[in-house]
Scaffold this motif. Structure first.
Motif, PDB file in Angstrom:
ATOM      1  N   THR A   1       3.903  -5.940  -3.569  1.00 23.03           N
ATOM      2  CA  THR A   1       3.768  -7.095  -3.434  1.00 23.03           C
ATOM      3  C   THR A   1       4.695  -8.081  -3.141  1.00 23.03           C
ATOM      4  OG1 THR A   1       4.741  -6.949  -5.859  1.00 23.03           O
ATOM      5  CG2 THR A   1       2.103  -6.345  -5.307  1.00 23.03           C
TER       6      THR A   1
ATOM      7  N   THR B   1       0.011  -6.872  -1.611  1.00 24.01           N
ATOM      8  CA  THR B   1      -0.314  -6.107   0.028  1.00 24.01           C
ATOM      9  C   THR B   1      -0.164  -5.108   0.662  1.00 24.01           C
ATOM     10  OG1 THR B   1       0.040  -6.410   2.605  1.00 24.01           O
ATOM     11  CG2 THR B   1       1.939  -7.213   0.521  1.00 24.01           C
ATOM     12  N   SER B   2      -0.236  -4.299   1.400  1.00 23.63           N
ATOM     13  CA  SER B   2      -0.386  -3.122   2.148  1.00 23.63           C
ATOM     14  C   SER B   2      -0.031  -2.800   3.221  1.00 23.63           C
ATOM     15  CB  SER B   2      -1.775  -2.110   1.193  1.00 23.63           C
ATOM     16  OG  SER B   2      -2.816  -1.852   1.693  1.00 23.63           O
TER      17      SER B   2
ATOM     18  N   SER C   1      -6.766 -15.737  -0.356  1.00 27.60           N
ATOM     19  CA  SER C   1      -8.205 -14.825   0.850  1.00 27.60           C
ATOM     20  C   SER C   1      -8.534 -15.395   1.919  1.00 27.60           C
ATOM     21  CB  SER C   1      -8.778 -13.855   0.056  1.00 27.60           C
ATOM     22  OG  SER C   1      -9.992 -15.055  -0.528  1.00 27.60           O
TER      23      SER C   1
ATOM     24  N   VAL D   1       2.120  -2.972   5.220  1.00 28.33           N
ATOM     25  CA  VAL D   1       3.309  -3.949   5.748  1.00 28.33           C
ATOM     26  C   VAL D   1       3.812  -2.946   7.371  1.00 28.33           C
ATOM     27  CG1 VAL D   1       4.995  -5.867   5.719  1.00 28.33           C
ATOM     28  CG2 VAL D   1       3.935  -5.315   3.799  1.00 28.33           C
TER      29      VAL D   1
ATOM     30  N   LEU E   1       2.577 -11.555   8.107  1.00 29.13           N
ATOM     31  CA  LEU E   1       1.853 -11.352   6.758  1.00 29.13           C
ATOM     32  C   LEU E   1       1.025 -12.205   7.223  1.00 29.13           C
ATOM     33  CD1 LEU E   1       3.948 -10.225   3.995  1.00 29.13           C
ATOM     34  CD2 LEU E   1       2.448  -8.808   5.183  1.00 29.13           C
TER      35      LEU E   1
END
Length: 300
Positions: free
Chosen positions: A182, A216-217, A131, A219, A225
């Motif tokens: 993901t 993840t979201s 993170s 994208v 990323l």
């Protein structure tokens, strides 16, 4: 790392009131008899632009400074940038005479207590440390510099001791990468160590490989990323990437030169998603030494 060079200057006090005040250094680096004491002027520059975890120092970032080859001299002296502005304060360091040069080592992030060597730090690169808040804990930097009384500027040029991996997903014909929820890397060791005395970071030899799954979201096609920070290591089997997109699973193998992740290298993969397969290519950005790869993947 991003694309802007940063130069950080550390403010150092000019006089230590007494040997007792210099808690992490003894009189081998302080002037106790002849001449006026001269304090080290410490500068710190990260040679590979900025930390992977951000583009600048953050509030209360700290480095540890030690002298090399000096018996019971400066050990793990802590310097902190309270405001994240690159201005560091800490216990001042003095040179004893004009004839002797002293070599210092420095590492980031600071660990332990002043006066006691931080030694070898064990950590994990699992998802909880990937993170934005926790990545600085595994973004290990290390440097050495030499100075003396006549030339008291100690100019640390830090280098990255970990490996970095960045993924870029692109839309293919009739596909949208925005549906990726993901991605998982398989075949890497997550447990490792960083030696604050030598600067060596490496995965533990006896550690098992683990799956590293990152949620993840949102994208965006063609946009990188957030990078992953990983321990340098030999890949004993293969490095596999799998993703979930729109409820479907895709996978591919990621090729790595010499089957090893090396410190200071940025492994970037651009991946085009189609209905039938993933097509993997590579891109290069400086200053990390970027590996170039290619491959294909099919839907599972």
């Amino acid at each position: 790392m991003k694309t802007t060079n940063f130069f950080y200057r550390i403010s150092v006090g000019v006089i230590c009131g007494s040997a007792l005040a210099l808690s992490a250094c003894n009189d081998e680096l302080t002037n106790t008899v002849d001449n006026e004491p001269v304090a080290a002027n410490v500068t710190a520059q990260i040679c590979t632009e900025t930390r992977a975890s951000g583009t600048s120092w953050t509030n209360n970032d700290a480095i540890g400074i030690s002298s090399i080859g000096q018996t019971s001299a400066c050990t793990n002296v802590k310097y902190v940038t309270a405001n994240g502005d690159g201005i560091f304060t800490g216990t001042p360091i003095y040179f004893q005479d004009a004839q002797s040069s002293v070599t210092f080592s420095a590492y980031y992030p600071f660990s332990g207590s002043e006066g006691t060597g931080a030694g070898i730090l064990a950590n994990s690169t699992q998802s909880d440390n990937q993170s934005a808040e926790n990545q600085p804990n595994i973004d290990y930097l290390w440097a050495t510099a030499t100075a003396n009384k006549e030339h008291p500027t100690v100019n640390f040029i830090f280098s990255h001791q970990m490996s970095k991996l960045t993924l870029v997903f692109q839309n293919g014909i009739d596909t949208e990468v925005s549906g990726i929820t993901t991605y998982t890397l398989k075949g890497l060791k997550m447990e490792g160590t960083f030696d604050t005395g030598t600067g060596k970071a490496i995965a533990k030899e006896d550690a098992n490989t683990e799956n590293l799954t990152v949620a993840t979201s949102g994208v965006i096609s063609g946009s990188a990323l957030p990078s992953l920070i990983l321990y340098p290591q030999v890949i004993t089997d293969k490095l596999e990437l799998s993703i979930m997109n729109g409820g479907k699973s895709y996978s591919c193998d990621l090729t790595v030169t010499n089957n090893a992740l090396a410190n200071g290298k940025d492994y970037q993969y651009t991946i085009t998603l189609t209905k039938e397969q993933l097509k993997v290519t590579s891109s290069s950005i400086e200053p990390w030494i970027t590996e170039k790869h290619s491959g294909t993947a099919t839907i599972e």
